[in-house]
Design a protein around this motif. Structure first.
Motif, PDB file in Angstrom:
ATOM      1  N   VAL A   5      -6.809   0.783  -7.418  1.00 28.27           N
ATOM      2  CA  VAL A   5      -7.319  -0.500  -7.166  1.00 28.27           C
ATOM      3  C   VAL A   5      -6.057  -1.723  -7.326  1.00 28.27           C
ATOM      4  N   PHE A   6      -5.641  -2.329  -6.245  1.00 35.25           N
ATOM      5  CA  PHE A   6      -4.790  -3.249  -6.697  1.00 35.25           C
ATOM      6  C   PHE A   6      -5.480  -4.724  -6.385  1.00 35.25           C
ATOM      7  N   ASN A   7      -4.608  -5.537  -7.197  1.00 31.95           N
ATOM      8  CA  ASN A   7      -4.992  -7.231  -7.058  1.00 31.95           C
ATOM      9  C   ASN A   7      -3.693  -7.732  -7.100  1.00 31.95           C
ATOM     10  N   LEU A   8      -3.404  -8.296  -5.750  1.00 33.81           N
ATOM     11  CA  LEU A   8      -2.036  -8.904  -5.612  1.00 33.81           C
ATOM     12  C   LEU A   8      -1.927 -10.253  -6.211  1.00 33.81           C
ATOM     13  N   LEU A   9      -3.150 -11.017  -6.291  1.00 43.73           N
ATOM     14  CA  LEU A   9      -3.098 -12.338  -6.837  1.00 43.73           C
ATOM     15  C   LEU A   9      -2.810 -12.256  -8.157  1.00 43.73           C
ATOM     16  N   ASP A  10      -3.439 -11.265  -8.999  1.00 43.47           N
ATOM     17  CA  ASP A  10      -2.964 -11.574 -10.311  1.00 43.47           C
ATOM     18  C   ASP A  10      -1.929 -10.154 -10.657  1.00 43.47           C
ATOM     19  N   MET A  11      -1.330  -9.528  -9.476  1.00 42.59           N
ATOM     20  CA  MET A  11      -0.386  -8.487  -9.673  1.00 42.59           C
ATOM     21  C   MET A  11      -0.894  -7.504 -10.727  1.00 42.59           C
ATOM     22  N   GLU A  12      -2.106  -6.587 -10.442  1.00 41.97           N
ATOM     23  CA  GLU A  12      -2.611  -5.966 -11.326  1.00 41.97           C
ATOM     24  C   GLU A  12      -2.975  -4.522 -10.510  1.00 41.97           C
ATOM     25  N   VAL A  13      -2.697  -3.597 -11.109  1.00 37.23           N
ATOM     26  CA  VAL A  13      -3.094  -2.117 -10.684  1.00 37.23           C
ATOM     27  C   VAL A  13      -4.044  -1.353 -11.478  1.00 37.23           C
ATOM     28  N   ASP A  14      -5.139  -0.997 -11.063  1.00 36.19           N
ATOM     29  CA  ASP A  14      -5.919  -0.084 -12.165  1.00 36.19           C
ATOM     30  C   ASP A  14      -6.349   1.064 -11.205  1.00 36.19           C
ATOM     31  N   GLU A  15      -6.439   2.119 -12.344  1.00 34.73           N
ATOM     32  CA  GLU A  15      -6.963   3.545 -11.934  1.00 34.73           C
ATOM     33  C   GLU A  15      -8.217   3.776 -12.477  1.00 34.73           C
ATOM     34  N   ILE A  16      -9.244   4.073 -11.219  1.00 38.64           N
ATOM     35  CA  ILE A  16     -10.585   4.135 -11.795  1.00 38.64           C
ATOM     36  C   ILE A  16     -10.796   5.673 -11.531  1.00 38.64           C
ATOM     37  N   PRO A  17     -11.252   6.528 -12.610  1.00 35.89           N
ATOM     38  CA  PRO A  17     -11.601   7.972 -12.289  1.00 35.89           C
ATOM     39  C   PRO A  17     -12.993   7.956 -11.432  1.00 35.89           C
ATOM     40  N   LEU A  18     -12.906   8.971 -10.646  1.00 40.02           N
ATOM     41  CA  LEU A  18     -13.876   9.208  -9.480  1.00 40.02           C
ATOM     42  C   LEU A  18     -14.679  10.362  -9.875  1.00 40.02           C
TER      43      LEU A  18
END
Lengths: 272, 74
Positions: free
Chosen positions: A259-272
């Protein structure tokens, strides 16, 4: 060795065949550019256009990409970038499926759109673009709406499927069809500054997990729209995954969602 | 009880990124969603301590609830 193979071997320079010689071979031996491309790669030579792929991809892998078929559902924001990158990568058979035409509100982000193309069928423009940038690979345009009924036929023979649609209903149906057909699916979705990507292999329920709380409507893209750069980010991540699926290389984004958020420049990985 | 709530993407606007909040025992994920006035039809991923949960899941002291909006554009 056939006359074509001899011609190619004689005209190789540092194991590269120039575009000029590839074209000349097609004319001289009455074969398609795609057939010449396959002959070049089979001889362990490389069409010069791919020389910057080298080291990262071997000539054998380049041949593997050329013999691959990828179906891309959607030729809009994500799809335009995905089709362009697959063709430049050297994927031999690309199927582009979309029923839509270009509208003015596409111009801020859809790579294949232009003022001259307004009102034109998206997949036909896609085929023209791919002929222009890499005539050795083929793009089959399919002007159709993807759903569960038509899906199986539209995806026939694909080694990998790319989800570049713009609604959750189609995404869930696509995941279901790919699971039935045992095809890998690379999913991407965007909204404004935000987006996510995941690779779904047959039997995985990743898409159902991602949209577990979906109530039937649009996501936050309904309010945010999409700018020029977010589709390019998600599309590039997707094509990277397609390349790995086709070559059986690297660690896939499987059972996890980036999951990426270009506004706060964050990348998260969510387990599925 | 103290619960850490993490919000993502558009859900941060006018709210917060991460906050430790106080809720009564028995509070569910749905109660937190309502408390924060998050639109139910735009809910994407809901996770407690990195596990996917449903709206009726009851929260416990010290847990971390992450809420992502629904993203489906292309």
């Amino acid at each position: 060795m056939t006359a074509l193979q001899t011609f190619l071997s004689e005209n190789a320079a540092d194991e590269l065949i120039s575009w000029q010689h590839q074209q000349q071979a097609a004319t001289q031996f009455g074969v398609s550019l795609a057939e010449v491309e396959e002959a070049i790669l089979t001889l362990q030579l490389l069409p010069a256009r791919y020389q910057r792929n080298q080291q990262m991809l071997s000539t054998t892998q380049q041949l593997q990409l050329f013999r691959s078929k990828v179906a891309v559902i959607g030729a809009g924001g994500l799809g335009g970038y995905i089709l362009e990158q697959l063709a430049r990568l050297g994927v031999g058979q690309i199927v582009s499926i979309d029923d839509d035409i270009f509208e003015e509100n596409n111009l801020n982000r859809q790579l294949l759109s232009s003022p001259a193309n307004l009102g034109r069928v998206k997949v036909e423009v896609a085929a023209e673009r791919i002929r222009e940038i890499n005539p050795a690979v083929s793009l089959t345009p399919v002007q159709a709406w993807f759903d569960k009924q038509s899906g199986g036929e539209l995806l026939a023979g694909a080694d990998c499927v790319v989800d570049a649609v713009d609604n959750v209903t189609a995404r869930l149906e696509l995941a279901e069809v790919c699971c039935q057909l045992k095809m890998p699916l690379v999913h991407g979705a965007i909204a404004g500054w935000y987006g996510h990507v995941a690779t779904v292999l047959p039997g995985d329920d990743s898409m159902q997990t991602i949209y577990r709380h979906w109530q039937g409507g649009k996501g936050v893209e309904q309010q945010l729209g999409n700018p020029s750069f977010t589709p390019a980010v998600a599309a590039s991540l997707q094509v990277g995954e397609v390349c790995k699926v086709l070559l059986g290389q690297g660690r896939l984004l499987r059972n996890r969602q980036l999951v990426f958020n270009l506004l706060d420049m964050e990348v998260d990985e969510i387990p599925l | 009880m103290k619960v850490t709530v993490k919000l993502f993407a558009t859900f941060r606007a006018g709210r917060f990124n991460i906050e430790v909040r106080d809720y009564p025992a028995g509070t569910t994920v749905a109660d937190v969603v309502k408390d924060l006035e998050l639109p139910g039809e735009k809910l994407g991923i809901l996770m407690i301590n990195h596990r996917h949960v449903d709206l009726d899941r009851v929260l416990s002291e010290g847990e971390t609830l992450a809420i992502f909006p629904l993203v489906g554009g292309g």
